[in-house]
Design a protein around this motif. Structure first.
Motif, mmCIF file in Angstrom:
data_model
loop_
_atom_site.group_PDB
_atom_site.id
_atom_site.type_symbol
_atom_site.label_atom_id
_atom_site.label_comp_id
_atom_site.label_asym_id
_atom_site.label_seq_id
_atom_site.Cartn_x
_atom_site.Cartn_y
_atom_site.Cartn_z
ATOM 1 N N ARG A 115 41.832 37.690 91.846
ATOM 2 C CA ARG A 115 42.351 38.463 92.995
ATOM 3 C C ARG A 115 42.938 39.788 92.533
ATOM 4 N NH1 ARG A 115 47.499 39.423 94.607
ATOM 5 N NH2 ARG A 115 48.331 37.903 93.107
ATOM 6 N N ILE A 116 43.696 39.745 91.468
ATOM 7 C CA ILE A 116 44.316 40.958 90.940
ATOM 8 C C ILE A 116 43.247 41.930 90.452
ATOM 9 C CG2 ILE A 116 45.784 41.834 89.077
ATOM 10 C CD1 ILE A 116 47.292 39.081 89.276
ATOM 11 N N ALA A 117 42.287 41.416 89.689
ATOM 12 C CA ALA A 117 41.234 42.283 89.156
ATOM 13 C C ALA A 117 40.433 42.933 90.271
ATOM 14 C CB ALA A 117 40.315 41.475 88.238
ATOM 15 N N LEU A 118 40.147 42.186 91.324
ATOM 16 C CA LEU A 118 39.350 42.719 92.431
ATOM 17 C C LEU A 118 40.023 43.934 93.055
ATOM 18 C CD1 LEU A 118 36.912 42.539 94.316
ATOM 19 C CD2 LEU A 118 38.221 40.902 95.701
ATOM 20 N N LEU A 135 35.008 38.441 80.531
ATOM 21 C CA LEU A 135 34.582 37.279 81.326
ATOM 22 C C LEU A 135 35.330 37.197 82.652
ATOM 23 C CD1 LEU A 135 34.148 34.153 79.019
ATOM 24 C CD2 LEU A 135 32.397 35.395 80.294
ATOM 25 N N LEU A 136 36.608 37.546 82.662
ATOM 26 C CA LEU A 136 37.347 37.506 83.923
ATOM 27 C C LEU A 136 36.696 38.428 84.939
ATOM 28 C CD1 LEU A 136 39.825 36.571 85.579
ATOM 29 C CD2 LEU A 136 40.980 38.638 84.771
ATOM 30 N N LEU A 137 36.263 39.601 84.505
ATOM 31 C CA LEU A 137 35.609 40.541 85.412
ATOM 32 C C LEU A 137 34.238 40.027 85.825
ATOM 33 C CD1 LEU A 137 36.551 43.862 83.595
ATOM 34 C CD2 LEU A 137 37.830 42.602 85.345
ATOM 35 N N ALA A 138 33.508 39.421 84.903
ATOM 36 C CA ALA A 138 32.205 38.858 85.245
ATOM 37 C C ALA A 138 32.336 37.802 86.341
ATOM 38 C CB ALA A 138 31.549 38.260 84.010
ATOM 39 N N ARG A 139 33.447 37.087 86.356
ATOM 40 C CA ARG A 139 33.661 36.011 87.322
ATOM 41 C C ARG A 139 34.352 36.481 88.593
ATOM 42 N NH1 ARG A 139 35.744 31.406 82.957
ATOM 43 N NH2 ARG A 139 33.718 31.174 81.904
ATOM 44 N N THR A 140 34.758 37.743 88.642
ATOM 45 C CA THR A 140 35.413 38.291 89.829
ATOM 46 C C THR A 140 34.357 38.819 90.777
ATOM 47 O OG1 THR A 140 37.398 38.894 88.570
ATOM 48 C CG2 THR A 140 37.024 40.049 90.654
ATOM 49 N N THR A 145 29.777 42.036 98.651
ATOM 50 C CA THR A 145 28.413 41.750 98.204
ATOM 51 C C THR A 145 28.211 40.333 97.703
ATOM 52 O OG1 THR A 145 28.844 42.442 95.917
ATOM 53 C CG2 THR A 145 28.220 44.168 97.507
ATOM 54 N N GLY A 146 29.308 39.652 97.327
ATOM 55 C CA GLY A 146 29.193 38.332 96.727
ATOM 56 C C GLY A 146 28.763 38.371 95.274
ATOM 57 N N ARG A 147 28.590 39.574 94.725
ATOM 58 C CA ARG A 147 28.209 39.727 93.326
ATOM 59 C C ARG A 147 29.425 40.056 92.471
ATOM 60 N NH1 ARG A 147 23.049 43.728 94.475
ATOM 61 N NH2 ARG A 147 21.476 42.090 94.828
ATOM 62 N N SER A 148 29.260 39.878 91.172
ATOM 63 C CA SER A 148 30.326 40.238 90.246
ATOM 64 C C SER A 148 30.660 41.715 90.367
ATOM 65 C CB SER A 148 29.889 39.938 88.808
ATOM 66 O OG SER A 148 30.782 40.510 87.870
ATOM 67 N N VAL A 149 31.920 42.049 90.129
ATOM 68 C CA VAL A 149 32.312 43.458 90.125
ATOM 69 C C VAL A 149 31.639 44.226 88.995
ATOM 70 C CG1 VAL A 149 34.517 43.062 91.284
ATOM 71 C CG2 VAL A 149 34.404 42.948 88.772
ATOM 72 N N VAL A 189 28.180 37.221 80.631
ATOM 73 C CA VAL A 189 28.356 38.578 81.147
ATOM 74 C C VAL A 189 27.011 39.180 81.532
ATOM 75 C CG1 VAL A 189 29.063 40.927 80.550
ATOM 76 C CG2 VAL A 189 30.527 38.993 79.950
ATOM 77 N N ARG A 190 26.022 39.037 80.668
ATOM 78 C CA ARG A 190 24.689 39.588 80.958
ATOM 79 C C ARG A 190 24.142 39.069 82.286
ATOM 80 N NH1 ARG A 190 21.343 42.192 77.384
ATOM 81 N NH2 ARG A 190 22.022 42.397 75.202
ATOM 82 N N ALA A 191 24.408 37.799 82.584
ATOM 83 C CA ALA A 191 23.862 37.185 83.793
ATOM 84 C C ALA A 191 24.403 37.813 85.070
ATOM 85 C CB ALA A 191 24.151 35.686 83.787
ATOM 86 N N THR A 192 25.507 38.539 84.999
ATOM 87 C CA THR A 192 26.104 39.145 86.197
ATOM 88 C C THR A 192 25.681 40.592 86.400
ATOM 89 O OG1 THR A 192 28.091 40.000 85.078
ATOM 90 C CG2 THR A 192 28.153 37.708 85.837
ATOM 91 N N LEU A 193 24.972 41.166 85.431
ATOM 92 C CA LEU A 193 24.658 42.591 85.479
ATOM 93 C C LEU A 193 23.387 42.855 86.276
ATOM 94 C CD1 LEU A 193 25.473 43.513 81.765
ATOM 95 C CD2 LEU A 193 26.994 43.539 83.756
#
Length: 245
Positions: A115-118, A135-140, A145-149, A189-193
């Motif tokens: 929540r904070i990172a978003l 990783l925290l950003l990858a999971r945010t 969009t429903g996608r990672s930031v 991380v790669r999987a979110t890009l």
């Protein structure tokens, strides 16, 4: 004023204290947040226990430990906020160090930390993350969009080659100490890009930087986002982070 998110324990002392020291020297205040509002200390193996004959390769450097000792004596460190109590609108930037021991999961799996990172991505404020912190950003997830930031961004993080080498060297003694999760940081991380080329690995042979030679480090800056791979990038990471804030 910069917010640093720490787990309940087990983060990397270099990745936290080198940027902290650079910010303080630049006259920038730093506040801390932990899962429950209690002081959080770095991975003891990286601070004092060590790795025996592997210390020259894996142990925290002495000068960086001095920065860590200064950081944990800071009154702000001793009185952190709980994640749930953080109002991110009060801060101009967000810093997320990494670490690989199990205590890091209290940060990397926290919905409150996400929540904070978003907020920082939604408001285009500076964000810096290194190693597992990415990783925290990858999971945010972006609520629109429903996608990672991280989708659509260029980043780096702990390389799979680094993670697997450290695990191979230490597994006979420490088991899965260097494997925080079954997937490597780079793989997740790669999987979110958006594109494979958005993950940048840097030089084939990573060189450890220092205060005297920060140019040896490797970082990736994409707009308001700064990422780095490992403790050996952190002097350059710190200098670039101060310039962004």
């Amino acid at each position: 004023m910069i917010l640093m998110l720490l787990p309940q324990s087990d983060y990397d002392p270099t990745e936290s204290s080198v940027p902290w020291q650079a910010l303080r020297q630049a006259g920038i205040d730093v506040r801390f947040a932990t899962p429950h509002g209690l002081p959080a200390y770095a991975d003891p193996r990286l601070v004092s226990i060590g790795f025996g004959p592997l210390n020259p390769l894996l142990m925290t450097r002495g000068t960086d430990l001095e920065h860590y000792q200064s950081m944990i004596e800071d009154p702000a460190f001793r009185q952190p906020m709980a994640y749930v109590d953080v109002d991110p609108a009060q801060f101009e930037g967000l810093l997320i160090p990494g670490g690989h021991a199990i205590g890091m999961r209290s940060l990397l799996e926290s919905e409150q930390a996400q929540r904070i990172a978003l907020h920082f991505f939604q408001t285009q404020k500076p964000v810096a993350a290194v190693c597992h912190g990415v990783l925290l950003l990858a999971r945010t997830l972006d609520s629109d969009t429903g996608r990672s930031v991280l989708h659509g961004r260029k980043v780096t993080a702990l390389l799979a080659s680094m993670e697997l080498l450290a695990w191979t060297l230490t597994a006979p003694l420490l088991g899965r100490y260097y494997r925080t999760y079954p997937r490597t940081v780079e793989e997740e991380v790669r999987a979110t890009l958006a594109r494979p080329g958005d993950f940048l690995s840097g030089p084939l042979l990573p060189l450890r930087d220092s205060a005297a030679n920060p140019q040896r480090g490797f970082v990736v800056r994409d707009g308001n986002l700064l990422t780095a791979r490992w403790p050996g990038d952190c002097h350059r990471f710190a200098a670039e982070w101060v310039a962004m804030t």
